[in-house]
Design a protein around this motif. Sequence first.
Motif: not given
Length: 892
Positions: A2-6, A312-320, A324-325, A333-334
């Motif tokens: 949850r912390a990482v998602v946040a 920019a936001l979509l690519v940033g989220i996709l590459m982020s 999660l893995r 680190q996140a």
Amino acid sequence: MRAVVAVLLLVAAIHAGFWEVLQEKQQAPDFNGILPSVSYAPFEGTGHPDVDNIPNAEKIRADMKTLAPLTRAIRLYSSTGGVELVPAIANEAGLKVTVGAWIDKNSDRNEREMQSAIDLARRNSNVNGIVVGNETIYRGEQKIEDLIKLIQRVKGSVNVPVTTGEIWNIWLEHPELASSVDFIAAHILPYWEGFSDKQAVDQALIIYQKLRDAFPGKRIVIAEFGWPSAGYNLQNAMPGPFQQAVTLRNFVSRAEAIGMEYNIVEAIDQPWKYFEGGVGPYWGIFNAAREPKFAWSGPIVDQAYWKLAIIALLVGILMSLPILRLAEPTVMQAIVLAAAANGVGAWVATVFAYWTGHYFVFGSAFALTLGLILLVPLVLIAMARIEEIAAIAFGKKPRRLIVKGAAVAPATMGETISFPKVSIHVPAYFEPPEMLKQTLDAVARLDYPNFECVVVINNTPDPEFWQPIQDHCRALGERFKFVNAEKVEGFKAGALRIAMARTAADAEIVGIIDADYVVEPDWLKDLVPVFADPRVGLVQAPQDHRDGNRSLMHYIMNGEYAGFFDIGMVQRNEANAIIVHGTMCLIRRAAMDMAGGWAGDTICEDTDLGLAIIEHGWLTHYTAHRYGHGLLPDTFEAYKKQRHRWAYGGFQILKKHWRRFLPGASRLSPDQRREFALGWLNWLGAESIGVLVAILNLIWVPIVAFADIAIPDRILTLPIIAAFVVSLVHFVALYRLRVPVKAGQMLGAMVAAMSVQWTVSRAVANGLITDHLAFARTSKGGFSLMSVEFQAFWEAVIGVLLLVGAGVLVVSNNFKQVHEIYVFAAVLVLESLPFLSAVGIAILENSRINAFSFWRNTGVRTAELIGLRPVALPTVVSTSQPVASEIHREAG
């Protein structure tokens, strides 16, 4: 989790906030009227009008419909090639037309142009003037007196005003030209004079007043004023959509206020004008799709801004999402990884904006596409390095690393065997006997009760090399088996296959050490217990060297080797994806048999076998503790040959194993596939792409410097600089965190690492065109003769050419001062550093400063000079005492 998602959501929100804060809005005077005139050319696409760009009536009619609400008139520049259709169609839309006759050195064409212009003026009542020639004097196409004659001919044939279009200073320098025309058609384009967009309007009005003062009572029309929306700067003149909008709105407002007659250049972008510097296609107030570039009233904003922000936001989220893995990433680190991912997203949006906002001919499209293709792996490599920085600086400590002194399982392979038998294999090929004896003596001192040692001398017929080793093995006892094998095929792998054939049947573990390695007594005692876990197939200890103080060159070499073993191997170990490197290695015999044993189809048989063992699902472990020390390559030539062999062998392994990385083809986990793929990309790919990009850029220099076209944009050059900065931070930060070396050795290690870029790229090129190269033994032990050839010849050639190219770019750019060219020059300088690093080490190797004694003596002399150390004076010998020569004679 949850912390990482946040964290990911927070970074994305901050990214969106940056877009909001950085959104540009500018104010300029509103203009709600109709422009008096705009320049119009009815051409589309990148084809030249003189070749294959012929307009048709329907497209012209559509253009007139687009322009009619904005302007009262249009100015043409030619009267043939389809342009003659415009006046009649413009009349349908209620537009006046200033006809143009294109004049150059082609007299036949000039006659056709003038006759067509005369005919158009006679047939179309909406023609309000003729412009005979456009900047003809400025281009040197006609002499003043000849152009005046052409103007007079046209004036005598029509009833509308006739003039010629020229840059404003031509009118001032040639008043006789002004006397021959009905009105002055002056071009004022501050961009081409290097004025900034903030100075442009003031400059235009100053020049307008100069013309009025010079020609009182003469009708003066500013026949061209404009500003480009894209392209490269010229001195202080910066093109751009905001600059264009603000400049034109300011100009129109002030021109209308003083009653100036003017014409805006131009109505619609002309992509075919790519030869007019970088700005030629972008002077239109409509783009080539006939869409308005800006509004004439209200705030000036980028209408596509939020589309780019979303990309920019979509690519940033996709590459982020891969974050999660990760196994238990920390918050910091996140944050680092998400920030890097969003940075890539912003770059992708910038690339999209550039691609959609520019026009391309085949050459420029190809160059941009090739540049982007080459940048993709560089960006991935930079991201992988940022991930490693985040993991080591902010992530959890390594969990799988074997630490000396930590509790391990008992050394048992079953209920009845307390110390599993280890068979240590030592292959040797023309190795100095005294060096190999040291290796065997160290094996004899191992603090482990159950081992044997198989020494295989292969393809070494000279008894001076093998006879002393045979005698030494006999002296060391029955644990040491000596094999002298001739005509062995398969290089080192062939020798190791022979060793396996001589291995005791009850040996459960095989250890491999190079002929120069002196192992520590507790090597087996500490590491064999790890095999108590039946899933473990391999345990690897790092390489290190005992002769790092031979010279300054060897000192920095040793520091460079240490980085791989203290940084990369430790991190790969966390994913059970270590690289086996052929010495200080322990392998379970069952795992070796399952993997097929030593294969001779690559020249890096050790790494090949290690990967095969991992592909069969065995666990591997790594320790960063030094359990043995070997010898460094004797010379820079040997260092490069070793790196070439490693890189070529790595490429052979890639070609051999890539199918096993496909889903279901092996027991490799996703993390293992990723580590090996990124490892190959990070090493083989980074070096090869770096050299390829440097050579391509070098080829591009004369095109930029002398043809003045295809200047690399910052979307291509800045990522290269960013990747270099990331690599620099990666090296320095991780060395400081993980590698116990001093700052000076770290910097030297950086130079050494860069120095083999050309060598690795050559190995990859060899791997692309060949399947097998001969195994090259690395000369060690100080017995090699230094080559008389300079060991960095091609690196010197390429490095110097890159520096010269950068100098040529800077010098040729002195007048225009195009920012992109300076950035390109900086890229060339950065790209020269790996080549010059090789040159520096090659020079160092043959110089006095390579010896540590030089630095010690220099330090002593410096201390004496500045008074920190008393000068050691020679002792004066008394005359009554015999001198040395006399003593010897008396003794005799």
